[in-house]
Design a protein around this motif. Structure first.
Motif, PDB file in Angstrom:
ATOM      1  N   ARG A  32      -4.597  -0.563  31.105  1.00 19.27           N
ATOM      2  CA  ARG A  32      -4.559   1.232  30.345  1.00 19.27           C
ATOM      3  C   ARG A  32      -5.527   1.607  29.615  1.00 19.27           C
ATOM      4  O   ARG A  32      -7.288   1.031  29.629  1.00 19.27           O
ATOM      5  CB  ARG A  32      -3.958   0.258  29.888  1.00 19.27           C
ATOM      6  N   LYS A  33      -5.987   3.031  29.409  1.00 16.88           N
ATOM      7  CA  LYS A  33      -7.166   3.662  28.871  1.00 16.88           C
ATOM      8  C   LYS A  33      -6.583   3.974  27.419  1.00 16.88           C
ATOM      9  O   LYS A  33      -5.559   5.465  27.821  1.00 16.88           O
ATOM     10  CB  LYS A  33      -7.302   5.414  30.532  1.00 16.88           C
ATOM     11  N   PRO A  34      -7.356   4.121  27.317  1.00 17.15           N
ATOM     12  CA  PRO A  34      -6.604   4.925  25.905  1.00 17.15           C
ATOM     13  C   PRO A  34      -7.148   6.791  26.209  1.00 17.15           C
ATOM     14  O   PRO A  34      -7.503   7.425  26.431  1.00 17.15           O
ATOM     15  CB  PRO A  34      -8.342   4.830  24.651  1.00 17.15           C
ATOM     16  N   CYS A  35      -6.124   7.481  25.060  1.00 12.84           N
ATOM     17  CA  CYS A  35      -5.563   8.220  25.600  1.00 12.84           C
ATOM     18  C   CYS A  35      -5.931   9.486  24.930  1.00 12.84           C
ATOM     19  O   CYS A  35      -6.341   9.205  23.464  1.00 12.84           O
ATOM     20  CB  CYS A  35      -3.804   9.034  25.686  1.00 12.84           C
ATOM     21  N   GLY A  36      -5.877  10.846  24.712  1.00  9.70           N
ATOM     22  CA  GLY A  36      -6.725  11.680  24.890  1.00  9.70           C
ATOM     23  C   GLY A  36      -8.017  11.658  23.788  1.00  9.70           C
ATOM     24  O   GLY A  36      -9.116  10.785  24.301  1.00  9.70           O
ATOM     25  N   VAL A  37      -8.767  12.668  22.328  1.00  8.89           N
ATOM     26  CA  VAL A  37      -9.924  12.560  22.363  1.00  8.89           C
ATOM     27  C   VAL A  37      -9.862  12.431  20.890  1.00  8.89           C
ATOM     28  O   VAL A  37      -8.577  13.023  19.825  1.00  8.89           O
ATOM     29  CB  VAL A  37     -10.095  13.730  21.991  1.00  8.89           C
ATOM     30  N   LEU A  38     -10.236  11.727  19.940  1.00  8.93           N
ATOM     31  CA  LEU A  38     -10.020  10.855  18.754  1.00  8.93           C
ATOM     32  C   LEU A  38     -10.950  12.042  18.172  1.00  8.93           C
ATOM     33  O   LEU A  38     -11.558  12.623  18.031  1.00  8.93           O
ATOM     34  CB  LEU A  38     -10.928   9.504  18.310  1.00  8.93           C
ATOM     35  N   ARG A  39      -9.698  12.206  16.382  1.00  8.50           N
ATOM     36  CA  ARG A  39     -10.410  13.416  15.675  1.00  8.50           C
ATOM     37  C   ARG A  39      -9.931  13.471  14.131  1.00  8.50           C
ATOM     38  O   ARG A  39      -9.519  12.695  14.121  1.00  8.50           O
ATOM     39  CB  ARG A  39     -10.217  14.961  16.116  1.00  8.50           C
ATOM     40  N   VAL A  40     -10.954  13.073  13.380  1.00  8.78           N
ATOM     41  CA  VAL A  40     -11.012  12.695  12.372  1.00  8.78           C
ATOM     42  C   VAL A  40     -11.815  13.633  10.835  1.00  8.78           C
ATOM     43  O   VAL A  40     -12.303  14.490  11.008  1.00  8.78           O
ATOM     44  CB  VAL A  40     -11.980  11.331  12.155  1.00  8.78           C
ATOM     45  N   SER A  41     -11.008  13.754   9.937  1.00  9.45           N
ATOM     46  CA  SER A  41     -11.031  14.953   9.110  1.00  9.45           C
ATOM     47  C   SER A  41     -10.652  14.093   7.794  1.00  9.45           C
ATOM     48  O   SER A  41     -10.603  13.078   7.068  1.00  9.45           O
ATOM     49  CB  SER A  41     -10.000  16.155   9.256  1.00  9.45           C
ATOM     50  N   GLN A  46     -17.258  12.720  -1.055  1.00  6.61           N
ATOM     51  CA  GLN A  46     -17.900  10.682  -1.759  1.00  6.61           C
ATOM     52  C   GLN A  46     -18.338  11.477  -2.679  1.00  6.61           C
ATOM     53  O   GLN A  46     -18.324  10.811  -3.406  1.00  6.61           O
ATOM     54  CB  GLN A  46     -18.897  10.897  -0.386  1.00  6.61           C
ATOM     55  N   ASN A  47     -18.353  12.652  -3.770  1.00  5.12           N
ATOM     56  CA  ASN A  47     -18.473  12.846  -5.012  1.00  5.12           C
ATOM     57  C   ASN A  47     -17.110  12.594  -5.875  1.00  5.12           C
ATOM     58  O   ASN A  47     -17.536  12.531  -7.107  1.00  5.12           O
ATOM     59  CB  ASN A  47     -19.163  14.164  -5.394  1.00  5.12           C
ATOM     60  N   ALA A  48     -16.252  12.751  -4.646  1.00  4.79           N
ATOM     61  CA  ALA A  48     -15.079  12.145  -5.763  1.00  4.79           C
ATOM     62  C   ALA A  48     -14.272  11.266  -4.429  1.00  4.79           C
ATOM     63  O   ALA A  48     -13.206  12.100  -4.086  1.00  4.79           O
ATOM     64  CB  ALA A  48     -13.996  14.073  -5.869  1.00  4.79           C
ATOM     65  N   PRO A  49     -14.946  10.341  -4.959  1.00  3.53           N
ATOM     66  CA  PRO A  49     -13.993   9.128  -4.465  1.00  3.53           C
ATOM     67  C   PRO A  49     -12.788   8.742  -4.000  1.00  3.53           C
ATOM     68  O   PRO A  49     -12.002   9.004  -3.262  1.00  3.53           O
ATOM     69  CB  PRO A  49     -15.602   7.937  -4.588  1.00  3.53           C
ATOM     70  N   ARG A  50     -12.283   8.666  -5.082  1.00  2.00           N
ATOM     71  CA  ARG A  50     -10.783   8.796  -5.695  1.00  2.00           C
ATOM     72  C   ARG A  50      -9.607   9.518  -5.140  1.00  2.00           C
ATOM     73  O   ARG A  50      -8.378   9.326  -5.005  1.00  2.00           O
ATOM     74  CB  ARG A  50     -10.557   8.579  -6.587  1.00  2.00           C
ATOM     75  N   SER A  51     -10.118  10.809  -5.196  1.00  2.00           N
ATOM     76  CA  SER A  51      -9.264  12.092  -4.268  1.00  2.00           C
ATOM     77  C   SER A  51      -9.893  12.480  -3.012  1.00  2.00           C
ATOM     78  O   SER A  51      -9.093  12.711  -1.460  1.00  2.00           O
ATOM     79  CB  SER A  51      -9.190  13.301  -4.680  1.00  2.00           C
ATOM     80  N   CYS A  52     -10.366  11.492  -2.169  1.00  2.00           N
ATOM     81  CA  CYS A  52     -11.442  11.456  -0.399  1.00  2.00           C
ATOM     82  C   CYS A  52     -10.126  11.045  -0.004  1.00  2.00           C
ATOM     83  O   CYS A  52     -10.045   9.430  -0.372  1.00  2.00           O
ATOM     84  CB  CYS A  52     -12.675  11.243  -1.011  1.00  2.00           C
ATOM     85  N   LEU A  53      -9.942  11.736   1.187  1.00  2.00           N
ATOM     86  CA  LEU A  53      -9.181  11.276   2.103  1.00  2.00           C
ATOM     87  C   LEU A  53      -9.617  11.288   3.305  1.00  2.00           C
ATOM     88  O   LEU A  53      -9.601  12.513   3.833  1.00  2.00           O
ATOM     89  CB  LEU A  53      -7.083  11.512   1.960  1.00  2.00           C
ATOM     90  N   LEU A  54      -9.411   9.881   4.477  1.00  2.00           N
ATOM     91  CA  LEU A  54      -9.864   9.950   5.262  1.00  2.00           C
ATOM     92  C   LEU A  54      -8.342  10.209   6.581  1.00  2.00           C
ATOM     93  O   LEU A  54      -7.713   9.728   6.925  1.00  2.00           O
ATOM     94  CB  LEU A  54     -11.163   9.032   5.825  1.00  2.00           C
ATOM     95  N   THR A  55      -8.145  11.348   7.802  1.00  2.00           N
ATOM     96  CA  THR A  55      -6.665  11.629   8.854  1.00  2.00           C
ATOM     97  C   THR A  55      -7.892  11.152   9.560  1.00  2.00           C
ATOM     98  O   THR A  55      -8.455  11.896  10.552  1.00  2.00           O
ATOM     99  CB  THR A  55      -6.649  12.752   8.045  1.00  2.00           C
ATOM    100  N   VAL A  56      -7.113  10.099  10.301  1.00  2.00           N
ATOM    101  CA  VAL A  56      -7.647  10.234  11.706  1.00  2.00           C
ATOM    102  C   VAL A  56      -6.627  10.134  12.588  1.00  2.00           C
ATOM    103  O   VAL A  56      -4.960  10.108  12.458  1.00  2.00           O
ATOM    104  CB  VAL A  56      -7.922   8.588  11.687  1.00  2.00           C
ATOM    105  N   ALA A  57      -6.940  11.347  13.428  1.00  2.00           N
ATOM    106  CA  ALA A  57      -5.693  11.601  14.365  1.00  2.00           C
ATOM    107  C   ALA A  57      -5.837  11.590  16.163  1.00  2.00           C
ATOM    108  O   ALA A  57      -7.025  11.590  16.426  1.00  2.00           O
ATOM    109  CB  ALA A  57      -5.533  12.878  14.152  1.00  2.00           C
ATOM    110  N   VAL A  58      -5.143  12.324  17.126  1.00  2.00           N
ATOM    111  CA  VAL A  58      -4.851  12.005  18.512  1.00  2.00           C
ATOM    112  C   VAL A  58      -4.954  13.467  18.646  1.00  2.00           C
ATOM    113  O   VAL A  58      -3.794  13.561  19.048  1.00  2.00           O
ATOM    114  CB  VAL A  58      -4.989  10.833  19.000  1.00  2.00           C
TER     115      VAL A  58
END
Length: 447
Positions: A356-365, A370-382
């Motif tokens: 089996r092979k991982p599909c697609g290409v990983l992208r993170v936004s 980091q100056n406002a860590p409480r409101s900072c959210l990372l979104t990981v997508a393919v």
């Protein structure tokens, strides 16, 4: 030794034509392709006193009857160093073109400035295909390496062309450029010394004419010294304004790979602290692949940054006082780590030959910073996944990503983790700097 080079041999010296044949003969099995005119075709120029072979300087000698020659042993030594180089053709570094046009230089044969030479040649000839059909006498190798066989051209948006070379070759050419700089400086120093003390003695002139001693500077060039944290804790904004900084950087070996002369001073854009002097190849390898200012692709090179070479890279990133105190990474790197490591089990796979092979290409936004860590959210997508393009795998709050990274760091690199944290804020900037995205790839000290 091959029979074809024997006739040119005179007291350990061989003619340039014989050296060309020897170079090709002894590097036939090298992973890096070499050129047949390493000594006799531009940009090699024997009359300046030396020729570059890989990262090695070979002195040229004007022997009896005015014939230019080189020491056979030096050619073989340079070939042995090149043959030991391992190259991954898939591990590529972008070499141009960038937004800033290369500076126009004089017609002199030195220094190498290999990036400028390749960029100017490809722009003039219209790309690698036309470059392969160059006129007689035009440069077609660099330091004895046939770069045409390794050049990769990529097109973005159907119009923008970019040029890439394997990382191993980039390091070789950087080493050649550094070695040449040291050689030229030594030559000028010796010429100045000769001018101050008067003309050479008759006995020395006789030795030169007899071909037993080169007329150009002898001996190995000065090797770059290891970096031992001399710049730790200093601000890049201060050092970058000092005219002596560039000379100091050139005297160190790369603090990451340890094999190539340093060319740039890497620093953390979030905290402003100097990390260490690094080579152009390592500086390019760690640069996040930004799509937008808050969006990056997680390319295959992150396998080296967080898996195979994680120890060296984690030590390097934590040379920044701010990152070490807070036991974290700059936001783009932390986002890439979250996608590549923390969310690895969430990535879809598909059947392929051999498993089996991982599909697609990983992208993170991310939203926020980091100056406002409480409101900072990372979104990981393919992206480009057959089961649903732009499929969201996870949304991870910044603080949770930092905690996960701290746990992983203690397991992956306990020595680095022991030197980090707890969160010591003494002496750190009162306000962290914003993340600065580099979309051109031309910066010399980014991230």
């Amino acid at each position: 030794m091959s029979e074809r080079v024997m006739p040119g041999r005179t007291g350990g010296l061989i003619t340039l034509g014989a050296a060309d044949a020897l170079w090709v003969d002894v590097t036939a099995d090298s992973a890096v392709p070499t050129a047949s005119g390493a000594f006799t075709r531009s940009p090699a120029h024997a009359r300046v006193g030396y020729v570059l072979l890989g990262g090695h300087v070979v002195a040229t000698v004007r022997a009896s009857r005015g014939q230019w020659s080189v020491a056979e042993a030096e050619v073989r030594r340079a070939a042995a160093e090149l043959n030991a180089v391992e190259m991954d053709r898939q591990d590529l570094v972008r070499i141009g073109p960038f937004r800033t046009a290369p500076r126009q230089g004089s017609d002199e044969e030195t220094p190498l400035r290999w990036r400028r030479r390749i960029t100017e040649e490809l722009r003039e000839l219209g790309g690698p295909d036309r470059a392969a059909r160059r006129d007689v006498g035009r440069p077609y190798h660099l330091a004895g390496i046939d770069w045409r066989q390794l050049l990769v051209e990529r097109t973005r948006g159907g119009t923008q062309r970019t040029w890439w070379l394997p990382r191993a070759v980039v390091r070789l050419l950087d080493a050649a450029e550094h070695a040449e700089t040291q050689w030229v400086q030594a030559a000028r120093a010796r010429q100045a010394g000769t001018a101050a003390t008067g003309p050479p003695s008759p006995s020395r002139q006789a030795r030169d004419a007899d071909g037993r001693q080169p007329t150009s500077p002898e001996g190995p060039t000065a090797s770059p010294r290891p970096y031992n944290g001399e710049l730790e804790g200093q601000l890049y904004s201060v050092l970058s304004r000092k005219p002596s900084t560039s000379r100091r950087v050139a005297g160190w070996a790369c603090a990451v790979c340890g094999t190539t002369p340093a060319t740039v001073l890497d620093h953390c854009h979030e905290h402003g602290y100097v990390r260490a002097p690094v080579c152009q190849s390592c500086n390019t390898q760690e640069r996040p692949d930004h799509l937008y200012s808050n969006d990056i692709r997680v390319a295959n090179r992150y396998t080296r940054l967080f898996d195979t070479g994680a120890g060296a890279w984690l030590r390097h990133w934590h040379r920044c006082t701010g990152c070490r105190a807070r036991t974290t990474l700059p936001l783009p790197h932390l986002a890439a780590w979250t996608a590549h490591i923390a969310c690895r089990s969430l990535r879809p796979t598909h059947h392929a030959s051999g498993g089996r092979k991982p599909c697609g290409v990983l992208r993170v936004s991310w939203t926020g910073s980091q100056n406002a860590p409480r409101s900072c959210l990372l979104t990981v997508a393919v992206d480009f996944c057959p089961s649903g393009e732009h499929r969201v795998l996870a949304r991870v709050p910044y603080r949770e990503a930092v905690e996960r990274f701290g746990v992983w760091l203690a397991e992956k690199a306990p020595a680095v983790a022991a030197a980090a944290g707890p969160d010591r804020l003494d002496g750190l900037p009162a306000q962290s700097r914003p993340v600065i995205a580099d979309t051109s790839g031309e910066g010399l000290a980014l991230f």
